[in-house]
Motif scaffolding. Structure first.
Motif, PDB file in Angstrom:
ATOM      1  N   GLU A 116       0.831  -1.206   0.000  1.00 48.54           N
ATOM      2  CA  GLU A 116       0.000   0.000   0.000  1.00 48.54           C
ATOM      3  C   GLU A 116       0.869   1.263   0.000  1.00 48.54           C
ATOM      4  O   GLU A 116       0.549   2.237  -0.675  1.00 48.54           O
ATOM      5  N   GLU A 117       1.969   1.243   0.745  1.00 47.60           N
ATOM      6  CA  GLU A 117       2.878   2.397   0.753  1.00 47.60           C
ATOM      7  C   GLU A 117       3.502   2.600  -0.631  1.00 47.60           C
ATOM      8  O   GLU A 117       3.581   3.717  -1.132  1.00 47.60           O
ATOM      9  N   LEU A 118       3.909   1.509  -1.269  1.00 43.10           N
ATOM     10  CA  LEU A 118       4.498   1.612  -2.605  1.00 43.10           C
ATOM     11  C   LEU A 118       3.468   2.124  -3.614  1.00 43.10           C
ATOM     12  O   LEU A 118       3.782   2.973  -4.446  1.00 43.10           O
ATOM     13  N   GLY A 120       1.013   4.086  -2.932  1.00 46.23           N
ATOM     14  CA  GLY A 120       0.869   5.506  -2.622  1.00 46.23           C
ATOM     15  C   GLY A 120       1.992   6.338  -3.227  1.00 46.23           C
ATOM     16  O   GLY A 120       1.760   7.424  -3.766  1.00 46.23           O
ATOM     17  N   ASP A 121       3.221   5.813  -3.147  1.00 46.08           N
ATOM     18  CA  ASP A 121       4.370   6.507  -3.746  1.00 46.08           C
ATOM     19  C   ASP A 121       4.187   6.631  -5.255  1.00 46.08           C
ATOM     20  O   ASP A 121       4.454   7.676  -5.845  1.00 46.08           O
ATOM     21  N   TYR A 122       3.718   5.560  -5.885  1.00 45.53           N
ATOM     22  CA  TYR A 122       3.481   5.571  -7.324  1.00 45.53           C
ATOM     23  C   TYR A 122       2.414   6.617  -7.667  1.00 45.53           C
ATOM     24  O   TYR A 122       2.614   7.451  -8.549  1.00 45.53           O
ATOM     25  N   ALA A 123       1.290   6.580  -6.966  1.00 47.26           N
ATOM     26  CA  ALA A 123       0.179   7.502  -7.251  1.00 47.26           C
ATOM     27  C   ALA A 123       0.601   8.957  -7.032  1.00 47.26           C
ATOM     28  O   ALA A 123       0.273   9.836  -7.836  1.00 47.26           O
ATOM     29  N   PRO A 156       2.462  -8.546  -4.879  1.00 47.85           N
ATOM     30  CA  PRO A 156       3.349  -9.547  -4.271  1.00 47.85           C
ATOM     31  C   PRO A 156       2.687 -10.244  -3.076  1.00 47.85           C
ATOM     32  O   PRO A 156       2.459  -9.641  -2.037  1.00 47.85           O
ATOM     33  N   VAL A 157       2.363 -11.492  -3.270  1.00 47.35           N
ATOM     34  CA  VAL A 157       1.769 -12.322  -2.219  1.00 47.35           C
ATOM     35  C   VAL A 157       2.364 -13.709  -2.383  1.00 47.35           C
ATOM     36  O   VAL A 157       2.446 -14.232  -3.492  1.00 47.35           O
ATOM     37  N   LEU A 158       2.775 -14.297  -1.271  1.00 44.86           N
ATOM     38  CA  LEU A 158       3.329 -15.636  -1.347  1.00 44.86           C
ATOM     39  C   LEU A 158       2.222 -16.670  -1.208  1.00 44.86           C
ATOM     40  O   LEU A 158       1.363 -16.561  -0.322  1.00 44.86           O
ATOM     41  N   ASN A 159       2.239 -17.621  -2.091  1.00 45.87           N
ATOM     42  CA  ASN A 159       1.297 -18.730  -2.016  1.00 45.87           C
ATOM     43  C   ASN A 159       1.926 -19.838  -1.191  1.00 45.87           C
ATOM     44  O   ASN A 159       3.111 -20.115  -1.333  1.00 45.87           O
TER      45      ASN A 159
END
Length: 162
Positions: A116-118, A120-123, A156-159
C-alpha cells in the motif's frame, strides 16, 4: 542502434512475516535516486530462483527462500538507452533479519515498506507529474513504475506450497 541489446533483470519482493518487503535507494548507476527492489542481471545458465537468492544476499545480506515467479515487465529506459525485461519474483525472508548496505556504491539505504505504501508513492509521483510539480514522495525505478502501469493486478503475495 543495432548494437543495443535487451537484457534480463530480476527484481525480488523479499517479504517478511508482516508482508512488508525491502526497497533501496539506488545510486551510482542508471536510476540513481530512485527506489527499487533488490535484484540484478540474470546470469547465463542461472535460474530465476538462483539469481534471486544470490542478488538479495549480495545486496542486503538477507537470506531468502520459497522464491515464486510473480510477473514480468518490459522496461525501456530511453534516457539511458537501455531496454530490460524484468522478471519479478516473491520470496520469504527469515524472521528477525535486518537488511544491510553491502554495496554502498550502489545503494544509499534499505527500508521495509508495504504494498500500500508503494502504491501511494506511485500515485503521488504520477499525480505530481501530471501537475508539472516535483514530487516530495519516493520516485520509483522504471521497472517498478512499469509494474504498476503494465501489471497492476500482480500484487506480491506468497502462495503456500504444502
Amino acid at each position: 542502434m543495432s548494437n543495443l541489446n535487451v537484457r534480463v533483470g530480476l527484481a525480488v519482493f523479499a517479504l517478511n512475516s508482516k508482508n512488508e518487503f525491502v526497497v533501496g535507494q539506488r545510486k551510482g548507476s542508471h536510476g540513481a535516486g530512485t527506489w527499487a527492489l533488490p535484484g540484478g542481471h540474470l546470469e547465463f545458465n542461472e535460474s530465476f530462483e538462483e539469481c534471486a537468492i544470490r542478488e538479495v544476499k549480495e545486496e542486503t545480506g538477507l537470506d531468502i527462500y520459497d522464491v515464486q515467479f510473480l510477473t514480468a515487465t518490459n522496461d525501456v529506459m530511453h534516457d539511458d538507452k537501455k531496454h530490460y525485461v524484468t522478471i519479478f519474483v516473491n520470496a520469504r525472508v527469515r524472521d528477525g533479519q535486518v537488511p544491510r548496505i553491502l554495496e554502498p556504491n550502489k545503494c544509499a539505504e534499505w527500508r521495509w515498506v508495504s504494498w500500500e505504501e508503494l502504491q501511494g508513492d506511485y500515485a503521488e509521483f504520477v499525480e505530481a507529474q501530471k501537475e508539472g510539480k516535483e514530487t516530495e514522495g519516493k520516485k520509483l525505478f522504471i521497472p517498478l513504475m512499469s509494474l504498476f502501469e503494465q501489471r497492476r493486478e500482480d500484487k506480491p503475495v506468497l502462495n503456500d506450497k504444502q
